[in-house]
Design a protein around this motif. Structure first.
Motif, PDB file in Angstrom:
ATOM      1  N   LEU A  39       0.853  -1.182   0.000  1.00 27.38           N
ATOM      2  CA  LEU A  39       0.000   0.000   0.000  1.00 27.38           C
ATOM      3  C   LEU A  39       0.886   1.229   0.000  1.00 27.38           C
ATOM      4  O   LEU A  39       1.716   1.418   0.883  1.00 27.38           O
ATOM      5  CB  LEU A  39      -0.912   0.014   1.227  1.00 27.38           C
ATOM      6  CG  LEU A  39      -1.798   1.239   1.402  1.00 27.38           C
ATOM      7  CD1 LEU A  39      -2.802   1.323   0.261  1.00 27.38           C
ATOM      8  CD2 LEU A  39      -2.506   1.206   2.734  1.00 27.38           C
ATOM      9  N   GLY A  40       0.702   2.060  -1.010  1.00 28.41           N
ATOM     10  CA  GLY A  40       1.464   3.298  -1.098  1.00 28.41           C
ATOM     11  C   GLY A  40       0.546   4.482  -0.885  1.00 28.41           C
ATOM     12  O   GLY A  40      -0.529   4.560  -1.475  1.00 28.41           O
ATOM     13  N   PHE A  50      -3.477   7.218  -3.149  1.00 22.88           N
ATOM     14  CA  PHE A  50      -3.187   5.896  -2.602  1.00 22.88           C
ATOM     15  C   PHE A  50      -3.174   4.870  -3.729  1.00 22.88           C
ATOM     16  O   PHE A  50      -3.791   5.056  -4.777  1.00 22.88           O
ATOM     17  CB  PHE A  50      -4.205   5.502  -1.522  1.00 22.88           C
ATOM     18  CG  PHE A  50      -5.609   5.380  -2.029  1.00 22.88           C
ATOM     19  CD1 PHE A  50      -6.098   4.167  -2.494  1.00 22.88           C
ATOM     20  CD2 PHE A  50      -6.444   6.481  -2.055  1.00 22.88           C
ATOM     21  CE1 PHE A  50      -7.389   4.054  -2.957  1.00 22.88           C
ATOM     22  CE2 PHE A  50      -7.739   6.372  -2.524  1.00 22.88           C
ATOM     23  CZ  PHE A  50      -8.212   5.160  -2.971  1.00 22.88           C
ATOM     24  N   SER A  51      -2.444   3.762  -3.504  1.00 21.62           N
ATOM     25  CA  SER A  51      -2.325   2.714  -4.503  1.00 21.62           C
ATOM     26  C   SER A  51      -1.967   1.410  -3.805  1.00 21.62           C
ATOM     27  O   SER A  51      -1.091   1.384  -2.942  1.00 21.62           O
ATOM     28  CB  SER A  51      -1.247   3.079  -5.519  1.00 21.62           C
ATOM     29  OG  SER A  51      -1.038   2.013  -6.398  1.00 21.62           O
ATOM     30  N   ALA A  52      -2.667   0.327  -4.161  1.00 18.91           N
ATOM     31  CA  ALA A  52      -2.354  -1.004  -3.651  1.00 18.91           C
ATOM     32  C   ALA A  52      -1.874  -1.843  -4.821  1.00 18.91           C
ATOM     33  O   ALA A  52      -2.578  -2.014  -5.813  1.00 18.91           O
ATOM     34  CB  ALA A  52      -3.579  -1.631  -3.000  1.00 18.91           C
ATOM     35  N   LYS A  56       2.899  -8.081  -9.747  1.00 17.85           N
ATOM     36  CA  LYS A  56       2.531  -8.150 -11.162  1.00 17.85           C
ATOM     37  C   LYS A  56       1.649  -7.000 -11.630  1.00 17.85           C
ATOM     38  O   LYS A  56       1.784  -6.535 -12.751  1.00 17.85           O
ATOM     39  CB  LYS A  56       1.811  -9.467 -11.444  1.00 17.85           C
ATOM     40  CG  LYS A  56       2.683 -10.680 -11.256  1.00 17.85           C
ATOM     41  CD  LYS A  56       1.945 -11.937 -11.608  1.00 17.85           C
ATOM     42  CE  LYS A  56       2.828 -13.161 -11.426  1.00 17.85           C
ATOM     43  NZ  LYS A  56       2.120 -14.392 -11.747  1.00 17.85           N
ATOM     44  N   LYS A  57       0.701  -6.550 -10.781  1.00 14.44           N
ATOM     45  CA  LYS A  57      -0.238  -5.528 -11.257  1.00 14.44           C
ATOM     46  C   LYS A  57      -0.692  -4.618 -10.123  1.00 14.44           C
ATOM     47  O   LYS A  57      -0.489  -4.908  -8.943  1.00 14.44           O
ATOM     48  CB  LYS A  57      -1.450  -6.174 -11.924  1.00 14.44           C
ATOM     49  CG  LYS A  57      -2.303  -7.016 -11.000  1.00 14.44           C
ATOM     50  CD  LYS A  57      -3.484  -7.576 -11.750  1.00 14.44           C
ATOM     51  CE  LYS A  57      -4.375  -8.378 -10.813  1.00 14.44           C
ATOM     52  NZ  LYS A  57      -5.560  -8.847 -11.486  1.00 14.44           N
ATOM     53  N   GLU A  58      -1.329  -3.539 -10.534  1.00 10.99           N
ATOM     54  CA  GLU A  58      -1.891  -2.578  -9.584  1.00 10.99           C
ATOM     55  C   GLU A  58      -3.353  -2.960  -9.331  1.00 10.99           C
ATOM     56  O   GLU A  58      -4.142  -3.074 -10.267  1.00 10.99           O
ATOM     57  CB  GLU A  58      -1.783  -1.172 -10.162  1.00 10.99           C
ATOM     58  CG  GLU A  58      -2.179  -0.091  -9.209  1.00 10.99           C
ATOM     59  CD  GLU A  58      -1.905   1.289  -9.765  1.00 10.99           C
ATOM     60  OE1 GLU A  58      -1.535   2.164  -8.970  1.00 10.99           O
ATOM     61  OE2 GLU A  58      -2.042   1.488 -10.977  1.00 10.99           O
ATOM     62  N   LEU A  59      -3.723  -3.168  -8.074  1.00  4.77           N
ATOM     63  CA  LEU A  59      -5.073  -3.625  -7.727  1.00  4.77           C
ATOM     64  C   LEU A  59      -6.070  -2.475  -7.650  1.00  4.77           C
ATOM     65  O   LEU A  59      -7.176  -2.568  -8.172  1.00  4.77           O
ATOM     66  CB  LEU A  59      -5.047  -4.391  -6.405  1.00  4.77           C
ATOM     67  CG  LEU A  59      -4.151  -5.623  -6.376  1.00  4.77           C
ATOM     68  CD1 LEU A  59      -4.090  -6.187  -4.971  1.00  4.77           C
ATOM     69  CD2 LEU A  59      -4.643  -6.665  -7.359  1.00  4.77           C
TER      70      LEU A  59
END
Length: 107
Positions: A39-40, A50-52, A56-59
């Protein structure tokens, strides 16, 4: 998805937890597979990003906009309250509209 839930309930592999919203809980063991998720969070003054992500990929990703001018809103609310309290109609003084016994006045 509803059909799968219906089959699980019919076979006794799940039970109903809540009706609204409809939620079931599995009673059978499922293969536990865990996935590392990072989690960013990028916090700024007015926006928070925010980004999880996995390897392999961004959720999921998104941005939250914070409210602006809270101090001005509180001041405006205070002004409205003061104006509302000043607009009270004039009432007769309460201490002056009672009848007095003459015995109590002389004492």
């Amino acid at each position: 998805m509803a059909q799968k839930a219906r089959k699980l309930l019919k076979d006794g592999k799940a039970k109903v937890i809540t009706v609204k919203p409809f939620t079931i809980q599995l009673l059978i063991a499922t293969g536990e597979t865990k996935q590392d998720i990072t989690l960013g969070i990028d916090s700024r003054y007015l926006n928070i990003g925010f980004s999880a992500t996995t390897e392999k990929k961004e959720l999921i990703y998104g941005e939250v906009k914070l409210l602006e001018g809270i101090s001005n809103r509180i001041t405006e609310k205070l002004q409205y309250r003061r104006i509302r309290r000043q607009r009270l109609r004039y009432r007769k003084p309460r201490f002056d509209n009672r009848k007095r016994n003459e015995e109590n006045i002389l004492k």
